[in-house]
Motif scaffolding. Structure first.
Motif: not given
Length: 265
Positions: A140-150
């Motif tokens: 449950n880590h929806p913000g990993c790795p973040g939109a920029l890195r994704r």
């Protein structure tokens, strides 16, 4: 032992030995912190680890035998995917050095495990996915790795493809030619080349391993290249006369697998 050439080997206790069920690909994570997580990953109380960590300057640490033992990085996905933590925070992009380092990890995984050169947003498909896609089952880590890195995953895969194919030109390297150059070039005049095109392939790989300065990637297997190759042999576990800087079939083949060239007779 399945260890990536060029990565600093730092084994930790938080791993599941012989737990890998399938080698589907790589999961991108963000550390949301700075500094090596080695101490945290080596602490049983943390219940956390990863296969790799990439510092902002591109330095890579490896914490477990990838493809055999699994790290504790993404819950239910651990037995199926390797993992890479990246220094920094979700609201910042990977540095150019990090993109390069993750691409080398992926190129190595493609060569060793057959990870496809594909970006996927999935918990089951083979390729380069990301932590947040796994939802609750993956911690449950929806913000990993973040939109920029994704969004940088296509650039990583494109660079991995260059490393595997374009970087070495899909080249084949003759062991006999490279050994000939390693024996003849150091005693000849400065810049003398014997088998320039093939030596350049090897030198570029040594450069990518961090063992040879760019100034000496010149197609001449001179003393600097011999010294760099000897360092590679020691990295692979050779010593004494077996680490004299003259390529052998095993070491050259291992280097080729990591950097996309084939070794012939």
């Amino acid at each position: 032992m399945v260890r990536m050439p060029g990565a600093q080997w730092r084994p930790v206790v938080n791993v599941h030995p012989d737990g890998v069920r399938e080698r589907r690909g790589l999961v991108l994570h963000v550390q949301d912190d700075t500094g090596s997580p080695y101490g945290w990953f080596d602490n049983p109380a943390s219940q956390a680890s990863s296969d790799f960590w990439v510092r902002r300057d591109g330095h890579v640490e490896q914490y477990c035998d990838t493809g055999t033992d699994y790290a504790w990085a993404q819950g239910a996905g651990n037995p199926y995917y390797a993992s890479v933590e990246t220094e920094g925070h979700p609201d910042t992009a990977l540095t150019a050095a990090q993109v390069e380092a993750v691409a080398h990890i992926y190129a190595w995984g493609h060569s060793v495990f057959g990870w496809p050169l594909a970006v996927v947003d999935s918990t089951t498909e083979h390729g380069f996915t990301y932590h947040g896609v796994g939802g609750r089952a993956w911690g449950n880590h929806p913000g990993c790795p973040g939109a920029l890195r994704r969004a940088q995953r296509p650039a990583v895969i494109a660079r991995a493809a260059e490393i595997l194919g374009g970087g070495a030109g899909g080249a084949s390297v003759s062991l006999a030619h490279v050994v000939d150059a390693a024996r003849r070039d150091p005693a000849a005049g400065q810049g003398h080349t014997t088998h320039r095109a093939e030596v350049l392939v090897v030198e570029r790989a040594l450069r990518a391993e961090g063992l040879l300065a760019a100034a000496w990637v010149d197609g001449s297997f001179g003393t600097r290249t011999v010294t760099a190759y000897a360092a590679l042999q020691r990295r692979y576990g050779y010593s004494g006369a077996a680490a004299d800087g003259i390529p052998g079939r095993d070491s050259l083949t291992r280097l080729g697998r990591a950097h996309g060239f084939e070794v012939t007779a």
